[in-house]
Design an enzyme around this catalytic site. Sequence first.
Site, mmCIF file in Angstrom:
data_model
loop_
_atom_site.group_PDB
_atom_site.id
_atom_site.type_symbol
_atom_site.label_atom_id
_atom_site.label_comp_id
_atom_site.label_asym_id
_atom_site.label_seq_id
_atom_site.Cartn_x
_atom_site.Cartn_y
_atom_site.Cartn_z
ATOM 1 N N VAL A 157 78.026 9.212 7.053
ATOM 2 C CA VAL A 157 79.145 8.364 6.648
ATOM 3 C C VAL A 157 78.581 7.153 5.924
ATOM 4 O O VAL A 157 77.800 6.385 6.491
ATOM 5 C CB VAL A 157 79.976 7.914 7.873
ATOM 6 C CG1 VAL A 157 81.213 7.157 7.412
ATOM 7 C CG2 VAL A 157 80.370 9.111 8.724
ATOM 8 N N PHE A 194 75.603 6.939 10.500
ATOM 9 C CA PHE A 194 76.386 5.921 9.800
ATOM 10 C C PHE A 194 75.469 5.004 9.002
ATOM 11 O O PHE A 194 74.428 4.553 9.517
ATOM 12 C CB PHE A 194 77.156 5.045 10.796
ATOM 13 C CG PHE A 194 78.343 5.697 11.427
ATOM 14 C CD1 PHE A 194 79.589 5.626 10.838
ATOM 15 C CD2 PHE A 194 78.214 6.368 12.638
ATOM 16 C CE1 PHE A 194 80.695 6.210 11.433
ATOM 17 C CE2 PHE A 194 79.304 6.955 13.240
ATOM 18 C CZ PHE A 194 80.552 6.876 12.639
ATOM 19 N N ASP A 195 75.847 4.724 7.773
ATOM 20 C CA ASP A 195 75.259 3.581 7.077
ATOM 21 C C ASP A 195 75.788 2.322 7.763
ATOM 22 O O ASP A 195 76.895 2.336 8.308
ATOM 23 C CB ASP A 195 75.677 3.620 5.602
ATOM 24 C CG ASP A 195 75.275 2.361 4.870
ATOM 25 O OD1 ASP A 195 74.091 2.005 4.922
ATOM 26 O OD2 ASP A 195 76.161 1.725 4.269
ATOM 27 N N LYS A 196 75.014 1.257 7.767
ATOM 28 C CA LYS A 196 75.470 0.033 8.439
ATOM 29 C C LYS A 196 76.350 -0.834 7.542
ATOM 30 O O LYS A 196 77.543 -1.010 7.794
ATOM 31 C CB LYS A 196 74.283 -0.796 8.938
ATOM 32 C CG LYS A 196 74.719 -2.088 9.669
ATOM 33 C CD LYS A 196 73.532 -2.918 10.115
ATOM 34 C CE LYS A 196 72.926 -3.720 8.979
ATOM 35 N NZ LYS A 196 73.804 -4.848 8.528
ATOM 36 N N THR A 197 75.757 -1.367 6.478
ATOM 37 C CA THR A 197 76.440 -2.373 5.677
ATOM 38 C C THR A 197 77.605 -1.773 4.904
ATOM 39 O O THR A 197 77.437 -0.842 4.123
ATOM 40 C CB THR A 197 75.461 -3.040 4.701
ATOM 41 O OG1 THR A 197 74.346 -3.537 5.446
ATOM 42 C CG2 THR A 197 76.131 -4.180 3.961
#
Length: 617
Positions: free
Chosen positions: A512, A313-316
């Site tokens: 994602v 997953f990307d965070k922001t």
Amino acid sequence: AVLAAGSGGLLVLAALVGEGVGPATGVPLPSVVLYALSIIAGVWYVLPKAWAALKALRPDMNLLMTIAVAGAILIGEWFEAATVAFLFAVALLLESWSVGRARRAVQSLLEAAPPMARIKRDGQQVEVHPEQVEVGTIFVVRPGEKIPLDGEVVAGDSDVNQAPITGESVPVAKRSSEVVHAGTINGDGLLEVRSTKAASQTTLASIIRLVTQAQSRRAPSEQWVEKFARLYTPAVLAMALAIFLVPPLLLGGVWSEWFYRALVLLVIACPCALVISTPVSIVAALTRSARQGVLVKGGLFMEAPARLQAIAFDKTGTLTEGRPRVTQLIPLNGHSESDLLMRAAALEAGSNHPLAQAVVTEARQRGIDFAAAEAHQALPGKGVTGRLDGKLYWLGSHRYLEERNQETPEIHDQLEALSDEGHSVIAVGTEDHVCGLIALADQPRLQARDTIAALHRLGIKHIAMLTGDNQATARAIASELGIDHVHAELLPENKVETVETLVREYGRVAMVGDGVNDAPALAVSSLGIAMGAAGSDAAIETADIALMADDLSRLPWLIHHSRRVLAVVRQNIAFSLAVKLAFVVLTFAGISSLWGAIAADMGASLLVIANGLRLLR
């Protein structure tokens, strides 16, 4: 449909005129004529395809049926020849209907777009086709109406049902400067909207176009069935020829009996149910996904989520909301929270910096009145200063506080503790003392923790978070959400390397992200999934799968749906092959008949079609 009905009607009429079943000598001429007409009607669309398959030396089910019907005629089995032709015509009709139904479900997306748009022209409202509305034109949407084009609200407040685009069940509040999409449904308020895209470029148009294209991208199971059928059909022809020749030549069998059994084998071996089972299931699954706000680019990607072993997953903007919020107010030296926030908002008023906007938003939400500071001065990389009621105030970072020599050991400890928890901290003060500290952080999405837990329950082995943020912030978010591993302080090229490493270790890995900044990482993953793609053309085009709303809960749903699709496809393939095998055994035993074989094949086709169409629900 007309030819199939005609074939059936002529078959019944022929049976009523003559004896119906029996050798050629027992069938009167009027019945033979009616049987022949029934056969012609039944194979009318089959014959050209059979001839094309013969010329190309690529035998298919059309050629198998044609040979079986011709063989039955040669041995005088007019009733069985006509029955086979009629039932095969019905099977083809059912196949066409089932695929058509699944495709019509996709076409229902077209109905989401209203036929007219109400624009303002010379002070009046005029209805025109959406295709005639130029970008920048103001159009009006009355309560309860569908929004005709993508645009930005310029006047009015209303709740908009975005389910046709994003699958969200709860209407979303829309007011001035917010984006709306074509095909969504206005609530109780009147909206004036400025068009931002031409009708052919709206998000809805992109979805319809991509879903239509997706149907032509074959899933692995479809490709397998097609390859299997190419080998299977010639093998069946060879087996039928062997059944016809070997027993009479080597075992003294009766030619007519074994010729009949060879014809039965040709009929029952026809891969109708096998061939139709997978495309119907995949098209139904793609349609269901689109209705749920999950845009899948094709059958190839419909099956991929079921096999995932790891997800990055990307965070922001993906796991978090993508914008900072005030999380903690720490007033010092006799100040209250309201005093601290009022002074900070006055100093930050007018700034476009995300932290400044978060402070101003928090003050407004708390109902705190403030006016922009006078003699405002920005200190790049440090903070701002300004006068409130004639007194000089400053606002800045930890570094700026240190530069001013106003940091005490107690304040330093508080700042370090907040930073370790993943907060960004700004200090507010005067020339005499520090008024307080304001902690801000990008908050996790409400459904993020439940989504991660659901993915773990689904058996995903490894869940990682990729971010360019610092280690402390990344660890704090990961710990709160229950994420297995954190990769922080990454540049875009580092994200690509990390995803490549995960692919080597786990095989099937999804990435994602937002579909724009994370495009390289999405590209190297096994499956690229874009979040919140409703407002981003780039996200829709970049990813293999696009979650149209900012709804992480669609991800576990997608994996479950994909596994259900695979289960249905496997059920259909196994059932089709089992029916074939059973009737091959019956054929060798001399028990099955031509019409019984085709009836069984049509029954199998009906069952696998019905099973595949369950995916629409």
